[in-house]
Design a protein around this motif. Structure first.
Motif, short mmCIF file in Angstrom:
data_model
loop_
_atom_site.label_atom_id
_atom_site.label_comp_id
_atom_site.label_asym_id
_atom_site.label_seq_id
_atom_site.Cartn_x
_atom_site.Cartn_y
_atom_site.Cartn_z
N ARG A 1 1.06 -1.52 -0.14
CA ARG A 1 0.01 0.03 0.02
C ARG A 1 0.68 1.25 -0.21
O ARG A 1 1.70 1.31 0.86
N VAL A 2 0.64 2.25 -0.78
CA VAL A 2 1.47 3.30 -1.30
C VAL A 2 0.59 4.62 -1.13
O VAL A 2 -0.43 4.42 -2.00
N ILE B 1 0.29 8.59 -1.78
CA ILE B 1 0.92 9.74 -2.45
C ILE B 1 0.41 10.90 -2.20
O ILE B 1 -0.99 11.00 -2.29
N ALA C 1 1.55 7.63 -8.78
CA ALA C 1 0.51 6.73 -8.49
C ALA C 1 0.63 5.55 -9.59
O ALA C 1 0.71 4.17 -9.29
N PHE D 1 3.67 3.44 -9.25
CA PHE D 1 3.34 2.32 -8.23
C PHE D 1 2.39 1.31 -8.75
O PHE D 1 2.95 0.12 -8.43
N GLU D 2 1.40 1.89 -9.15
CA GLU D 2 0.43 0.87 -9.69
C GLU D 2 1.05 -0.17 -10.61
O GLU D 2 0.68 -1.43 -10.83
N CYS E 1 1.44 -2.11 -6.70
CA CYS E 1 1.15 -1.53 -5.64
C CYS E 1 -0.34 -1.13 -5.63
O CYS E 1 -0.60 -0.99 -6.67
N ARG E 2 -0.73 -1.21 -4.36
CA ARG E 2 -1.95 -0.37 -4.39
C ARG E 2 -2.02 1.12 -3.79
O ARG E 2 -0.89 1.42 -3.07
N THR E 3 -2.50 2.08 -4.68
CA THR E 3 -2.11 3.30 -3.99
C THR E 3 -3.51 4.14 -3.61
O THR E 3 -4.60 3.85 -3.96
N PRO F 1 -1.06 2.98 4.69
CA PRO F 1 -0.19 2.51 3.64
C PRO F 1 1.11 1.87 4.46
O PRO F 1 1.44 2.37 5.55
#
Ligand code: ADP
Length: 686
Positions: A556-557, A559, A571, A574-575, A579-581, A599
């Motif tokens: 989980r990130v 931003i 975002a 990262f996706e 990752c989940r953003t 996150p």
């Protein structure tokens, strides 16, 4: 005896007496005698010629000098009014007493006393400098002219002393001596020599400092304008001569700088100031000062050259920063005009490359400024040089490949070169050398990266088959802003600070770097030496290396950026990594998202609406979810103070915009792995 005979005898005696009186009178008239002592009687000049006597009396009365006469036994026979005043007595009270009743005489030394006595004996006159302590209690410096008094037959009858009070003069002379000593001290301590030339004889008086300006440690006898000009550098002689001539004609002061040649053949700079003193209309003397200014001249030249370099640098900087903008703008235009994937991809590559170039420039600039201000701190660790070399090759590979150059690696086995160093900085050093090799070697050329152990040092060489470096330039390539050739054909994009940075970083590691080249188009070799850690080959600690195998999936990130485009593009990136953003565009929203989304990584801009990124970080750290969260600050400001402020607010890292995605990605898995460790520890109660 008859009456006649008696009268004759009396006449003869009277004639004799008359003759004696006339002799005495003429002696008095000619100034040889001031007074007479006959038997126990003292005769002053009253009985001499009346008018000349009055004149004498007037002169004596008005004299400021004390006049004292003594007979042979030292008894006073005359005092003028000045003597009366000085010794606090009247003539009538003093006459018949000895001079020692008036004052005590102190001599500077016995030699002077003897010399004065001899002189008086020999010439009848002597001059002396003594100190008188008067019975009236004064201490006076006197200059006494003493002459013998004789009677009419020439026999000595006493002494006449004219005593001048020179106390004031002595004081002035002492003050003058003191001020000369001061002046000498100041000239000497300021390194200033002085000289004084008599224009009629061309003889010069000069201080030792003056002579030192011409390379002599002992005083030089017989200095003259001819000797001076013989020392002046031939190229400067004419102008110096002209300078003297004009100031002699105009009678004006002058100043000039010129080169002089010392006896050992070395060339030095002097600065001369002078003035002319006239005797009536005619110039009589030249006075002047002289200073050796070789050091100042070389510092001035260095400053001028630094100033030139700075101007050139600013021009290059403007050029280098503007350069990547045009292709970036073109690529963006292309991206708007087409959806064709291959064209889009190539446009994106253009932007990436140009951006990397700009970031590289700015990073180098920031680094060099930090190093110059002593603000870069190394984070040394035990590392294997081989790891450094591999990372550097990875960094430079795109450039080398784009230029279709052949890269050969001649590297030792792992753990052969263990150094204590900041690995990021060493990678920067080697990558810089590899990039230069690629830049200054034509397409298709060869580059060899080698490393070996030599006398306790890891020796890394970067060789290329490129343009080479002219011999004259070799010692200067590590200077700031130094570039062999600024012409556009050779320009490969750069500011001339890369090698300066390399040198400083290597030296910070206790190492050295040097460049070799056999000349134009004969290639170059750069050699870096860094001390190895003694006796620990093979013991390098394995460093955790981010690998693609680590689990980004589902990480989980959060931003946080008020620039929506910037936040959403980050975002997306990262996706794409799995990752989940979550996004937030102000500080308060960031804190809310941190609480609800919890996150593992939160990337926060610092300048945010509402509360700042710093404040948001502080609040997030208070949350249960915030304690183990990896918090990364992103800011336009990258000075040490900015980093410190971020760390103090609770951030783990401070990155400078534009953010290096690789850096961010590299952080992520490591942190996740660490978190796992931490959770394990807590769970096992250790
Ligand atoms: P720049 O940004 O100009 O590359 P550097 O400080 O890295 O600045 O290098 C300084 C100068 O040294 C370069 O401009 C180039 O003229 C010369 N130079 C550096 N490396 C090489 C090399 N491998 N071959 C030839 N010349 C080089």
């Amino acid at each position: 005896m008859s009456e006649e005979a008696r009268l004759r005898a009396e006449i003869t005696e009277l004639r004799g007496q008359l003759q004696e009186a006339e002799d005495t009178l003429s002696a008095i008239r000619s100034g040889e005698v001031d007074a007479l002592v006959v038997g126990s009687q003292v005769y002053t000049l009253e009985s001499a010629d009346a008018s000349s006597n009055r004149l004498r009396k007037d002169v004596l009365a008005q004299m400021e000098d004390a006049v004292v006469a003594c007979d042979d036994t030292g008894h006073l026979i005359y005092l003028n009014p000045a003597a009366e005043a000085r010794y606090g007595t009247s003539a009538s009270a003093a006459l018949g007493r000895t001079w020692t009743d008036l004052f005590e005489e102190r001599w500077p030394n016995d030699d002077d006393r003897q010399k004065a006595a001899d002189e008086l004996e020999k010439n009848g006159v002597s001059r002396r400098h003594t100190l008188q302590l008067t019975r009236a209690g004064a201490r006076i410096h006197v200059e006494t002219t003493m002459s013998r008094l004789k009677d009419a037959s020439g026999a000595p009858i006493g002494h006449l002393s004219v005593i001048r009070d020179v106390t004031d003069r002595e004081r002035i002379e002492a003050a003058l001596r003191e001020s000369r000593a001061h002046l000498r001290f100041m000239l000497d301590s300021a390194g200033v020599g002085d000289w004084d030339l008599d224009l009629s004889t061309l003889e010069a008086r000069h201080s030792l400092r003056h002579d030192q300006c011409f390379g002599y440690s002992e005083p030089v006898p017989g200095w003259s304008p001819r000797v001076f000009f013989a020392h002046v550098h031939p190229d400067d002689r004419e102008f110096v001569k002209a300078r003297f001539k004009t100031s002699l004609e105009a009678g004006s002061d002058w100043t000039f700088e010129c080169r002089v040649i010392w006896p050992d053949g070395s060339i030095h700079w002097i600065e001369v100031h002078g003035a002319i003193y006239r005797n009536g209309e005619e110039p009589a003397r030249m006075l002047g000062t002289i200073v050796e200014v070789t050091r100042r001249k070389s510092v001035e030249e260095a400053l001028r050259s630094a100033d030139r370099s700075k101007d050139e640098f600013l021009a290059t900087l403007a050029h280098e920063l503007r350069n990547p903008l045009a292709p970036i703008r073109n690529a963006l235009e292309i991206m708007q005009l087409t959806r064709e994937p291959q064209t889009l991809d190539s446009a994106r590559h253009i932007i990436e490359r140009q951006l990397r170039q700009m970031i590289h420039l700015v990073d180098d600039l920031l680094d060099i400024s930090r190093i110059t201000q002593g603000k870069i701190e190394l984070r040394p660790d035990r590392i294997d040089m081989l790891t450094v070399l591999h990372s550097a090759v990875e960094t430079s590979r795109p450039l080398i490949e784009s230029r279709r150059q052949e890269l050969t690696l001649r590297l030792p086995p792992a753990d052969a070169l263990i150094v204590r160093a900041d690995s990021t900085r060493l990678v920067q050093v080697i990558a810089n050398l590899l990039n230069n090799a690629a830049k200054y070697t034509p397409e298709g050329g060869r580059i060899v990266l080698g490393a070996r152990l030599d006398a306790g040092h890891a020796v890394v060489t970067v060789e290329d088959s490129g343009l080479g470096i002219p011999a004259a330039m070799l010692p200067r390539v590590f200077d700031m802003f130094a570039q062999v050739d600024r012409s556009l054909e050779r320009s490969q994009g750069g500011l001339g600070i890369g090698l300066a940075l390399v040198k400083k970083l290597v030296e910070m590691h206790g190492g050295s770097v040097h460049a070799e080249s056999e000349g134009e188009n004969r290639g170059s070799r750069f050699t870096v030496r860094v001390p190895t850690i003694a006796g620990c080959a093979g013991s390098a600690r394995a460093r955790p290396r981010p690998t693609d195998a680590l689990p980004y999936l589902g990480t989980r990130v959060l931003i946080v950026d008020d620039n929506v485009d910037s936040a959403s593009s980050l975002a997306t990136m990262f996706e794409l990594l799995g990752c989940r953003t979550a996004l937030a565009h102000d500080g308060l929203a960031a804190v809310r998202e941190a609480e609800t989304f919890a996150p593992e990584l939160a990337v926060l801009d610092i300048g945010l609406p509402g509360i700042s990124g710093h404040e948001a970080a502080r609040r997030i750290r208070q949350l249960p979810a915030g304690r183990t969260m990896l918090l990364v600050a992103v800011s336009g400001w990258g000075q040490d103070a900015d980093r410190t402020r971020s760390i103090e607010a609770g951030f783990d890292h401070h990155l400078v915009k534009p953010v290096d995605i690789e850096a961010l990605r590299g952080m992520l898995p490591r942190r996740v792995v660490n978190n796992v460790h931490r959770i394990d520890r807590t769970a096992s109660g250790r």
